[in-house]
Structure formats: structure tokens, C-alpha cells
Design an enzyme around this catalytic site. Structure first.
Site, PDB file in Angstrom:
ATOM      1  N   HIS A 127      -2.985   4.453   9.622  1.00 30.53           N
ATOM      2  CA  HIS A 127      -4.499   3.956   8.886  1.00 30.53           C
ATOM      3  C   HIS A 127      -4.699   5.272   8.622  1.00 30.53           C
ATOM      4  O   HIS A 127      -5.540   5.607  10.197  1.00 30.53           O
ATOM      5  CB  HIS A 127      -4.884   2.662   9.006  1.00 30.53           C
ATOM      6  CG  HIS A 127      -6.269   2.615   7.230  1.00 30.53           C
ATOM      7  ND1 HIS A 127      -7.721   3.021   7.555  1.00 30.53           N
ATOM      8  CD2 HIS A 127      -6.012   1.655   7.036  1.00 30.53           C
ATOM      9  CE1 HIS A 127      -7.528   2.092   6.842  1.00 30.53           C
ATOM     10  NE2 HIS A 127      -6.803   1.466   5.694  1.00 30.53           N
ATOM     11  N   ASP A 163      -1.213  -3.875   5.003  1.00 29.78           N
ATOM     12  CA  ASP A 163       0.766  -3.775   4.087  1.00 29.78           C
ATOM     13  C   ASP A 163       1.467  -4.396   5.677  1.00 29.78           C
ATOM     14  O   ASP A 163       2.757  -5.274   4.842  1.00 29.78           O
ATOM     15  CB  ASP A 163       1.253  -2.840   3.603  1.00 29.78           C
ATOM     16  CG  ASP A 163      -0.128  -1.667   2.582  1.00 29.78           C
ATOM     17  OD1 ASP A 163      -0.168  -3.138   2.375  1.00 29.78           O
ATOM     18  OD2 ASP A 163      -1.104  -0.689   3.079  1.00 29.78           O
TER      19      ASP A 163
END
Length: 448
Positions: A325, A384
Site C-alpha cells: 500500500h 483489496d
């Protein structure tokens, strides 16, 4: 000259016209992707809405990895979610009220807000006809077009007063579930040949329940609805710097109308590097289930993941989707919450073996990516990694994975738009690009 050749010639010219020496970026102090050299985001604004924390900063300016935290109006996400889990109640409407107003509602305010949302869920018949006319199109595009069409039905579409902005925001939050559900039903009818059955929203259901009710994908359990409710909460806001929210703030800074600004946000979220990433993860998961024979064999898992990173397996992108991320380092708080939800749902759906495999993929994926990068910088699974698996267990089709993300994020988008247009000293957002091409002398047409 043939038109096909002209298109080729124009396209081929792009190879040279888009070449920019990478050394020029540090030379001119340009932050590519609005990122600093250490990977952190360039500070471009201030907000009172959301805060994304993935690291601390030492006195010398270096980043110190830390457990990820996400704050909504000053409240940590975990502190908002845990009471909802404990009390087994729906909370998306409560969080929407918080993000829009800055404070948590009391019982009377919350009930009135829920009623207001339910009153605004039904669509104008002209919008329904419009959705039918767009059968088979991408549902994110249908959503964007329906939002733009709402401009024509609004008696004061260009009014950016606080009262009008709040009214428009509430209507958008309420109508997104209905637009998405109807669009999918019509898509399923036109593309898959299923019967067309439109269910209208009910006043006695929460927003999450109403969405599942209108979607007509089969019977849903209370746990299904509560899990979807929490998914919406977790994805409702993520600070002003995420691409789609920043898009909404940039367009809002021009004082354009709400519908144009939100449609731009939808276009941004649609991208596979943003809201479409969960589809990448679930498709990868299906591939790994088929190509790894022993789901508990770490050596076999690692061997295949390393082949993926070396661009020798799966889609040869060199990526393990859902790992890493831009902000979070040690952990993504949203992924942690979804991991717990996925485990609870897997028990109900009889998919615990797949869940354990996914957890092992997370563990080994992080390890393999770190080894491949030869970096000591910690990485983690992002939101996700588990969301696609949860959607699948809920019986939701991939065509609406990203639209559901938009259904949640519309709350954050509208909150940021209101803030952008109401702080003192408002200015249009206008960064600069450095031109690095030397001036050229004009040649008349006859001499070219």
C-alpha cells in the site's frame, strides 16, 4: 493517405513525444505521482474529515513504520466498528452522518437521517428508463451517466450553498444503491438472458439490506447484510489524498456542479489501480486455487509466488495483487477488519478451507515480495486482499465489485466536496508542470 495509416502514424509519434529523461524529475524537484522520494505523499491540503496513518516520522525526517490506523472525523475506525460488531446492528447510516456533519448522531437524529435516506432511495422514472436504454454497458459508466443526468432533474443544480450541497449529498448517498442494483438487474437480463425483476427499496430496511433486496441475487442472511454494511463503512472514506477523492476536490475547487464533480470521482475509482483492484485479487485467487495442488504446502506456495514475481506465471505482471500500500506499512486497518469478517462469513458459507488458504497466501505473499524487492521496508496486505473473497461469499457478481466501492465512497466524496467549498481562503487547485522541451521555429505548411 489512408485513415488507418494516419492513426498508426499519429500513434507511433507518441513513442518519441512522451519520452522524458527520468533524471530531470529530481533535477527540477518534481514529485512524480505527487510522491516524495521516501514514498510518502506530497502534502497538498488540510482536512478535518479523514486521516490515514501508516508511519511516524523521526526527528531526522525518516519514516518509522507503524501499525496502520484510519480515523473518521477524529474517531479511530476500530472504535467505530467494534460496537457495531458487538451489538450486531447496522451502522453505515450512522457513519455517513458522522462524515457529513463531524459528529455522531443521537438516537433521534439517527432515526431521522435513516428516514431521510430511505425517502430518497427511489429513482425518477426517467432515470430508470435511461438505465434500461444503457443495457449491457459497464455499470460504473452507467452510474456516472445517471449521476450526470440527475443534474437535469435538480431544481438548483449549480447552487453551492451549504444547505443545497447537503441536500444533494444525501440524495446521492441514497440513490447510489438503487442505481447500481437496477443497472445490474438490467445487465443480467440483457446479457445473461435472465428474467427482469425490479424490486423497489423498502422503508423498513437498512441501506445494506435494501441493496441486497434490490439486487435480486437470492436470499440473504442477517450476517450477509451486516458484513456488507461493515464493508461499506470500511470503504466510506480514506483521506483527501486517495485518487478519486482528490479528483472530487480538484474539480470542486473550480466551483463546478456536484454531479460533474462526483462523475469525475467515479471515473477515477473505475481504474484498475484504484477501485478495480479487488477484481484483480479474486481472479488471482481463483488461479492459485487451481494451480497449487496442496493449499497447506508453504514450499509449493512460495515457489509459485516467486514465479509470479519473476513474471513467469499467472498474468506475468510481476505482481501479487493485494500486497502493499502507498501509505500503510505494518498493517492496513481495513484489511484487518475484513480478515475477521471473512473468517466469520467463511464459517457460515462452508468455505473455511479457502479462507485458510487465503490467509496463508497473505503471509507468504508479504514474505516473497519483501525478498524479491530486497527491501527491509515492511509491507502488508491491503483492503483489496479480502474484499473480493467476501463479495464472492455474499453471492455478489464481479460486475458490481467496483460500483459497491463507489456506493461506500460517495459519503467521503461528498464530505470532502462540502469541505473544499466552505473553508475560508478557497482557491482553485492548480499545480504546475515544468516544460522540458526546447523551443522550435515554425515552418510554413509549404515547406514541411
Amino acid at each position: 493517405m489512408r485513415k488507418e495509416y494516419l492513426i498508426y502514424k499519429l500513434s507511433d509519434a507518441v513513442k518519441s513525444t512522451t519520452k522524458i529523461d527520468s533524471d530531470l524529475f529530481p533535477k527540477y524537484g518534481v514529485k512524480r505521482g505527487l510522491r516524495n522520494e521516501d514514498g510518502s505523499g506530497v502534502l497538498v491540503g488540510l482536512t478535518n474529515i479523514g486521516n490515514v496513518v501508516g508511519y511516524d516520522r523521526a526527528d531526522d525526517g525518516k519514516l518509522i513504520p507503524t501499525e496502520g490506523k484510519l480515523f473518521y472525523r477524529g474517531y479511530e475506525l476500530d472504535d467505530l466498528v467494534e460496537p457495531l460488531l458487538k451489538e450486531k446492528r447496522f451502522g453505515f447510516e450512522e457513519i455517513a452522518y458522522l462524515l457529513l456533519s463531524g459528529s455522531l448522531p443521537d438516537k433521534e437524529e439517527l432515526q431521522a437521517f435513516k428516514e431521510l435516506l430511505n425517502e430518497n432511495m427511489p429513482l425518477d422514472h426517467r432515470t430508470i428508463v435511461h438505465i434500461i436504454d444503457l443495457e449491457g454497458s459497464n455499470i460504473m459508466n452507467i452510474l456516472a451517466r445517471c449521476v450526470l443526468e440527475m443534474y437535469t432533474f435538480d431544481p438548483n443544480p449549480d447552487d453551492i450553498s451549504r444547505d443545497n450541497l447537503m441536500r444533494q449529498s444525501i440524495e446521492l448517498i441514497a440513490k447510489f444503491p438503487t442505481i447500481i442494483a437496477y443497472a445490474f438487474n438490467i445487465y443480467r437480463h440483457s446479457v445473461r438472458g435472465r428474467s427482469l425483476n425490479i424490486s423497489h427499496p423498502r422503508e423498513d430496511l437498512s441501506l445494506a439490506e435494501n441493496f441486497l433486496h434490490m439486487l435480486n441475487v437470492g436470499e440473504f442472511t442477517e450476517l450477509d447484510a451486516r458484513v456488507l454494511d461493515l464493508l461499506l463503512i470500511i470503504q466510506a472514506e480514506h483521506g483527501g489524498g486517495n485518487n478519486s477523492t482528490f479528483t472530487v476536490r480538484v474539480t470542486s475547487s473550480t466551483r463546478t456542479d456536484t454531479y460533474s464533480s462526483i462523475a469525475a470521482g467515479i471515473g477515477s475509482l473505475k481504474g484498475p489501480l484504484h477501485g478495480g483492484a479487488n477484481i484483480k485479487v479474486i481472479n488471482m485467487f481463483h488461479h492459485l486455487k487451481e494451480n497449487i495442488s496442496d493449499w497447506k504446502n508453504i514450499d509449493e506456495i512460495d515457489t509459485y509466488l516467486r514465479r509470479m514475481l519473476d513474471k513467469q506465471a499467472y498474468d506475468r505482471s510481476g505482481l501479487i495483487y493485494g500486497i502493499g500500500h502507498a501509505v500503510y506499512t505494518l498493517s492496513d486497518p481495513r484489511a484487518k477488519e475484513l480478515k475477521k469478517l471473512a473468517g466469520e462469513l467463511a464459517k457460515e458459507k462452508g468455505r473455511e478451507e479457502e479462507y485458510e488458504f487465503l490467509k496463508l497466501l497473505e503471509q507468504e505473499g508479504i514474505k516473497c515480495v519483501s525478498e524479491h524487492r530486497k527491501s527491509t521496508k515492511p509491507i502488508c496486505a491491503n483492503v483489496d486482499f479480502y474484499s473480493g473473497f467476501i463479495y464472492e461469499m455474499l453471492g455478489l457478481p464481479q460486475e458490481i465489485y467496483t460500483p459497491i466501492f463507489a456506493m461506500a465512497r460517495i459519503v467521503g466524496w461528498t464530505a470532502h466536496r462540502i469541505e473544499e467549498l466552505n473553508f475560508e481562503g478557497h482557491r482553485i487547485i492548480r499545480p504546475a508542470y515544468k516544460n522540458v522541451l526546447d523551443p522550435k521555429k515554425y515552418t510554413p505548411l509549404e515547406g514541411r
